[in-house]
Write a protein that holds these residues in place. Structure first.
Motif, PDB file in Angstrom:
ATOM      1  N   LEU A  12      -3.681-124.604  69.570  1.00  0.00           N
ATOM      2  CA  LEU A  12      -2.315-123.713  68.831  1.00  0.00           C
ATOM      3  C   LEU A  12      -2.445-122.496  69.276  1.00  0.00           C
ATOM      4  O   LEU A  12      -3.637-121.697  69.210  1.00  0.00           O
ATOM      5  CB  LEU A  12      -2.020-124.293  67.463  1.00  0.00           C
ATOM      6  N   GLU A  13      -1.335-121.785  69.198  1.00  0.00           N
ATOM      7  CA  GLU A  13      -1.162-120.343  69.120  1.00  0.00           C
ATOM      8  C   GLU A  13      -0.351-119.895  68.159  1.00  0.00           C
ATOM      9  O   GLU A  13       0.876-120.494  68.126  1.00  0.00           O
ATOM     10  CB  GLU A  13      -0.691-119.670  70.556  1.00  0.00           C
ATOM     11  N   PHE A  14      -0.653-119.115  67.350  1.00  0.00           N
ATOM     12  CA  PHE A  14       0.042-118.607  66.152  1.00  0.00           C
ATOM     13  C   PHE A  14       0.363-117.309  66.156  1.00  0.00           C
ATOM     14  O   PHE A  14      -0.662-116.496  66.340  1.00  0.00           O
ATOM     15  CB  PHE A  14      -0.440-118.885  64.715  1.00  0.00           C
TER      16      PHE A  14
ATOM     17  N   SER B 241      -6.575-119.807  52.412  1.00  0.00           N
ATOM     18  CA  SER B 241      -5.554-120.035  51.241  1.00  0.00           C
ATOM     19  C   SER B 241      -4.410-120.665  51.597  1.00  0.00           C
ATOM     20  O   SER B 241      -3.903-121.747  51.207  1.00  0.00           O
ATOM     21  CB  SER B 241      -5.332-118.799  50.457  1.00  0.00           C
ATOM     22  N   VAL B 242      -3.941-120.144  52.877  1.00  0.00           N
ATOM     23  CA  VAL B 242      -2.314-120.698  53.390  1.00  0.00           C
ATOM     24  C   VAL B 242      -2.839-122.514  53.804  1.00  0.00           C
ATOM     25  O   VAL B 242      -1.999-123.106  53.612  1.00  0.00           O
ATOM     26  CB  VAL B 242      -2.150-120.072  54.581  1.00  0.00           C
TER      27      VAL B 242
ATOM     28  N   LYS C   4       0.595-130.237  50.404  1.00  0.00           N
ATOM     29  CA  LYS C   4       1.860-130.802  50.564  1.00  0.00           C
ATOM     30  C   LYS C   4       1.807-131.866  51.503  1.00  0.00           C
ATOM     31  O   LYS C   4       2.892-132.553  51.749  1.00  0.00           O
ATOM     32  CB  LYS C   4       2.878-129.645  51.105  1.00  0.00           C
ATOM     33  N   HIS C   5       0.982-131.925  52.315  1.00  0.00           N
ATOM     34  CA  HIS C   5       0.430-132.898  53.468  1.00  0.00           C
ATOM     35  C   HIS C   5      -0.738-133.702  53.100  1.00  0.00           C
ATOM     36  O   HIS C   5      -1.623-133.657  53.980  1.00  0.00           O
ATOM     37  CB  HIS C   5       0.750-132.379  54.899  1.00  0.00           C
ATOM     38  N   GLU C   6      -1.063-134.092  51.929  1.00  0.00           N
ATOM     39  CA  GLU C   6      -2.430-134.627  51.409  1.00  0.00           C
ATOM     40  C   GLU C   6      -2.947-135.723  52.446  1.00  0.00           C
ATOM     41  O   GLU C   6      -4.346-135.895  52.305  1.00  0.00           O
ATOM     42  CB  GLU C   6      -2.046-135.070  50.002  1.00  0.00           C
ATOM     43  N   THR C   7      -2.003-136.444  53.036  1.00  0.00           N
ATOM     44  CA  THR C   7      -2.678-137.582  53.803  1.00  0.00           C
ATOM     45  C   THR C   7      -3.765-136.942  55.001  1.00  0.00           C
ATOM     46  O   THR C   7      -4.682-137.436  55.454  1.00  0.00           O
ATOM     47  CB  THR C   7      -1.631-138.191  54.560  1.00  0.00           C
ATOM     48  N   ALA C   8      -3.477-135.757  55.247  1.00  0.00           N
ATOM     49  CA  ALA C   8      -3.995-135.001  56.520  1.00  0.00           C
ATOM     50  C   ALA C   8      -5.578-134.863  56.097  1.00  0.00           C
ATOM     51  O   ALA C   8      -6.375-134.856  56.788  1.00  0.00           O
ATOM     52  CB  ALA C   8      -3.686-133.547  56.600  1.00  0.00           C
TER      53      ALA C   8
ATOM     54  N   ILE D 247       1.708-129.621  60.952  1.00  0.00           N
ATOM     55  CA  ILE D 247       1.264-128.555  61.767  1.00  0.00           C
ATOM     56  C   ILE D 247       2.648-127.480  61.932  1.00  0.00           C
ATOM     57  O   ILE D 247       2.692-126.235  61.892  1.00  0.00           O
ATOM     58  CB  ILE D 247       0.920-128.949  63.353  1.00  0.00           C
ATOM     59  N   ASN D 248       3.874-127.766  61.795  1.00  0.00           N
ATOM     60  CA  ASN D 248       5.118-127.223  61.785  1.00  0.00           C
ATOM     61  C   ASN D 248       5.162-126.308  60.510  1.00  0.00           C
ATOM     62  O   ASN D 248       5.422-125.002  60.593  1.00  0.00           O
ATOM     63  CB  ASN D 248       6.266-127.820  62.130  1.00  0.00           C
ATOM     64  N   GLU D 249       4.754-126.924  59.607  1.00  0.00           N
ATOM     65  CA  GLU D 249       4.812-126.111  58.320  1.00  0.00           C
ATOM     66  C   GLU D 249       3.707-125.104  58.073  1.00  0.00           C
ATOM     67  O   GLU D 249       3.921-123.785  57.815  1.00  0.00           O
ATOM     68  CB  GLU D 249       4.735-126.945  57.055  1.00  0.00           C
ATOM     69  N   LEU D 250       2.643-125.409  58.807  1.00  0.00           N
ATOM     70  CA  LEU D 250       1.285-124.547  58.945  1.00  0.00           C
ATOM     71  C   LEU D 250       1.878-123.362  59.602  1.00  0.00           C
ATOM     72  O   LEU D 250       1.365-122.403  59.253  1.00  0.00           O
ATOM     73  CB  LEU D 250       0.140-125.429  59.207  1.00  0.00           C
TER      74      LEU D 250
END
Length: 261
Positions: free
Chosen positions: A32-34, A62-63, A70-74, A248-251
């Motif tokens: 990925l690129e952020f 932290s992020v 919020k996506h605990e399954t991960a 990943i989108n929320e991240l």
């Protein structure tokens, strides 16, 4: 014929065993690129007016912790054939490089309850870990090894691998020893154009690369932006493709917008 033989610390044995077991995990890998231009700007502004400074990596940890919550399954572990176990806390294993007898050696530091503690607390834990004295017999920072751990290094390889297999089949023990998220960064070591793909036994693992200035489209114009190269490994046994994309989108949104700096 000239050559040198160097003895490496015992912690390297554990690293090799983790790599051996990690190769058999069903991880899906994303490169990925952020765009972290705005986030890094906010961090610089924060450090100008606060006595307790924060680093980009501490903020990023932290992020990640707050987003995964919020996506605990991960970050769930597989238990049995068709069940997963999800822990309330996000405990992140962070690789910290330390000087051991003149040699720089990576050690894992488990930062607990990352989803609850502040960025300043994370930065403090990392700083303390870097300055903490370790011995060749230490595996995990802040958790001194006992007799069983010392015996571990004396075991033949097949028995050491059986230990890791046993650990992963008992998620409560695994969570207690190594958390449920792995975070390793080579970006602080120098500028590298590209990604590196780590090997991990955790349900989810982040490989943090360098931040490179490069031209990209921003507000419909070409601009020079600060781009973070990041790889992510997610265990497909516990999380399907669509939830992965939503996570990943929320991240991405949280990292690029500078969540709670």
């Amino acid at each position: 014929m000239n050559y040198k033989i160097h003895e490496f610390p015992n912690s390297r044995i554990a690293s090799m065993d983790v790599c051996e077991i990690g190769k058999h995990k069903h991880h899906v890998t994303g490169l990925l690129e952020f765009d972290v231009t705005e986030s890094r700007k906010k961090i610089r502004e924060y450090n100008k007016i606060h006595q307790k400074k924060i680093s980009f990596n501490a903020w990023l940890i932290s992020v990640i912790g707050k987003t995964i919550k919020k996506h605990e399954t991960a970050c769930s572990y597989l238990i049995g054939k068709n069940k997963i176990i999800t822990f309330d806390d996000i405990n992140i294993s962070v690789i910290v490089e330390k000087n051991l007898n003149g040699t720089k050696v990576p050690f894992p530091l488990v930062i607990e309850k990352v989803n609850e503690i502040s960025v300043e607390s994370i930065a403090k834990e990392i700083s303390m870990a870097k300055n903490q004295n370790v011995t060749p017999k230490d595996i995990i920072l802040q958790k001194r090894t006992g007799q069983i751990a010392r015996i571990y290094y004396l075991l033949p390889k097949f028995l050491r691998l059986l230990f890791w297999k046993y650990l992963l089949k008992h998620p409560k023990l695994a969570f207690n020893k190594m958390g449920n998220v792995s975070f390793t960064s080579i970006g602080m070591m120098g500028k590298i154009k590209g990604w590196f793909i780590p090997i991990s036994v955790h349900p989810i693992c982040f490989g943090i690369g360098s931040i490179i200035k490069k031209p990209t489209v921003f507000d419909n114009e070409i601009a020079i932006r600060e781009i973070l190269n990041l790889s992510i490994l997610i265990d497909h046994d516990v999380m399907d493709g669509a939830p992965m994309v939503r996570f990943i989108n929320e991240l991405r949104t949280n990292i690029e917008n500078g969540l709670k700096i």
